[in-house]
Scaffold this motif. Sequence first.
Motif, mmCIF file in Angstrom:
data_model
loop_
_atom_site.group_PDB
_atom_site.id
_atom_site.type_symbol
_atom_site.label_atom_id
_atom_site.label_comp_id
_atom_site.label_asym_id
_atom_site.label_seq_id
_atom_site.Cartn_x
_atom_site.Cartn_y
_atom_site.Cartn_z
ATOM 1 N N TYR A 65 1.253 -6.063 -7.038
ATOM 2 C CA TYR A 65 0.829 -5.259 -5.894
ATOM 3 C C TYR A 65 0.167 -3.988 -6.426
ATOM 4 O O TYR A 65 0.713 -3.309 -7.299
ATOM 5 C CB TYR A 65 2.019 -4.890 -5.011
ATOM 6 N N ASN A 66 -1.019 -3.688 -5.918
ATOM 7 C CA ASN A 66 -1.782 -2.495 -6.313
ATOM 8 C C ASN A 66 -2.040 -1.656 -5.078
ATOM 9 O O ASN A 66 -2.446 -2.187 -4.045
ATOM 10 C CB ASN A 66 -3.133 -2.908 -6.927
ATOM 11 N N TYR A 67 -1.836 -0.343 -5.187
ATOM 12 C CA TYR A 67 -2.035 0.553 -4.047
ATOM 13 C C TYR A 67 -2.752 1.818 -4.506
ATOM 14 O O TYR A 67 -2.508 2.326 -5.607
ATOM 15 C CB TYR A 67 -0.695 0.953 -3.419
ATOM 16 N N ARG A 68 -3.634 2.316 -3.648
ATOM 17 C CA ARG A 68 -4.280 3.612 -3.894
ATOM 18 C C ARG A 68 -4.446 4.352 -2.581
ATOM 19 O O ARG A 68 -4.636 3.750 -1.530
ATOM 20 C CB ARG A 68 -5.608 3.450 -4.620
ATOM 21 N N THR A 69 -4.354 5.687 -2.652
ATOM 22 C CA THR A 69 -4.517 6.518 -1.465
ATOM 23 C C THR A 69 -6.005 6.722 -1.173
ATOM 24 O O THR A 69 -6.863 6.255 -1.919
ATOM 25 C CB THR A 69 -3.822 7.881 -1.663
ATOM 26 N N ASP A 70 -6.318 7.430 -0.096
ATOM 27 C CA ASP A 70 -7.703 7.696 0.290
ATOM 28 C C ASP A 70 -8.485 8.300 -0.877
ATOM 29 O O ASP A 70 -7.929 8.987 -1.733
ATOM 30 C CB ASP A 70 -7.749 8.682 1.456
ATOM 31 N N SER A 71 -9.800 8.062 -0.852
ATOM 32 C CA SER A 71 -10.679 8.658 -1.866
ATOM 33 C C SER A 71 -12.027 8.977 -1.222
ATOM 34 O O SER A 71 -12.410 8.368 -0.216
ATOM 35 C CB SER A 71 -10.865 7.714 -3.061
ATOM 36 N N LEU A 72 -12.725 9.905 -1.807
ATOM 37 C CA LEU A 72 -14.062 10.277 -1.337
ATOM 38 C C LEU A 72 -15.043 9.175 -1.726
ATOM 39 O O LEU A 72 -15.086 8.757 -2.879
ATOM 40 C CB LEU A 72 -14.486 11.601 -1.974
ATOM 41 N N GLY A 80 -21.540 15.823 6.597
ATOM 42 C CA GLY A 80 -20.137 15.521 6.368
ATOM 43 C C GLY A 80 -19.945 14.680 5.126
ATOM 44 O O GLY A 80 -20.774 14.683 4.228
ATOM 45 N N ALA A 81 -18.851 13.968 5.091
ATOM 46 C CA ALA A 81 -18.534 13.112 3.957
ATOM 47 C C ALA A 81 -17.967 11.791 4.463
ATOM 48 O O ALA A 81 -17.435 11.707 5.563
ATOM 49 C CB ALA A 81 -17.521 13.799 3.049
ATOM 50 N N ILE A 82 -18.090 10.773 3.636
ATOM 51 C CA ILE A 82 -17.509 9.471 3.934
ATOM 52 C C ILE A 82 -16.340 9.258 2.976
ATOM 53 O O ILE A 82 -16.447 9.526 1.777
ATOM 54 C CB ILE A 82 -18.539 8.338 3.787
ATOM 55 N N TRP A 83 -15.253 8.771 3.518
ATOM 56 C CA TRP A 83 -14.015 8.568 2.759
ATOM 57 C C TRP A 83 -13.583 7.110 2.813
ATOM 58 O O TRP A 83 -13.776 6.436 3.811
ATOM 59 C CB TRP A 83 -12.896 9.433 3.353
ATOM 60 N N ASN A 84 -12.973 6.642 1.721
ATOM 61 C CA ASN A 84 -12.367 5.313 1.676
ATOM 62 C C ASN A 84 -10.921 5.437 2.130
ATOM 63 O O ASN A 84 -10.177 6.268 1.605
ATOM 64 C CB ASN A 84 -12.378 4.752 0.253
ATOM 65 N N ASP A 85 -10.527 4.626 3.085
ATOM 66 C CA ASP A 85 -9.140 4.593 3.532
ATOM 67 C C ASP A 85 -8.288 3.960 2.434
ATOM 68 O O ASP A 85 -8.695 2.984 1.815
ATOM 69 C CB ASP A 85 -9.055 3.761 4.809
ATOM 70 N N GLY A 86 -7.127 4.506 2.188
ATOM 71 C CA GLY A 86 -6.240 3.957 1.167
ATOM 72 C C GLY A 86 -5.640 2.629 1.610
ATOM 73 O O GLY A 86 -5.672 2.278 2.790
ATOM 74 N N GLY A 87 -5.098 1.896 0.669
ATOM 75 C CA GLY A 87 -4.459 0.636 0.996
ATOM 76 C C GLY A 87 -4.063 -0.128 -0.240
ATOM 77 O O GLY A 87 -4.318 0.297 -1.362
ATOM 78 N N GLY A 88 -3.436 -1.283 -0.017
ATOM 79 C CA GLY A 88 -2.928 -2.064 -1.125
ATOM 80 C C GLY A 88 -3.345 -3.518 -1.066
ATOM 81 O O GLY A 88 -3.817 -4.010 -0.044
ATOM 82 N N SER A 89 -3.140 -4.198 -2.185
ATOM 83 C CA SER A 89 -3.507 -5.596 -2.312
ATOM 84 C C SER A 89 -2.428 -6.340 -3.097
ATOM 85 O O SER A 89 -1.913 -5.826 -4.096
ATOM 86 C CB SER A 89 -4.849 -5.706 -3.044
#
Length: 162
Positions: A65-72, A80-89
């Motif tokens: 299982y791999n998880y990461r929080t939000d990132s730019l 403005g800016a666009i952000w990647n929503d965090g999530g896991g796999s």
Amino acid sequence: YDFLPGIWSGLGVAANYTYSDSTTDAEVIGFDTQLSSLPLENVSKHQYNISTFWEKEGNLIRLAYNYRTDSLARRSYREGAIWNDGGGSLDLSSTYKLNDTFTLTFSATNLGERVFRQYYTNLTDAKFNIEGNAMEGEANKSRTIREFATGSTYRLSLRATF
């Protein structure tokens, strides 16, 4: 762990955690519009991986299982800016040694069928609330720019070693 008895010999666990506190300098774009200091693109503040596996005599089964929080995702996009929503796999892989020449492998990635989402935050348009850094919990994360799912991927292969 090869010290475990019988079938349990070869059982193992691996885990890691990464903390990244990145920032860029503030920058001026366009007509004297200043973007505040933001994190580096595609670098999550928190990221972790955990896997359990069993490996013995050339045979292997592994669940990770791999998880990461939000990132730019992009610094300057329409004020403005666009952000990647965090999530896991969740991923599964296995190897079965048929004999000294042939090995059968199977892998399945994204078993939970994670949905990838990017969202927008306002950084410079004074007509609206200036939201700042979404990774610091200051921003409205409800404005979805794009959302997509890749589904799960399955692979089966036969390898020959001569």
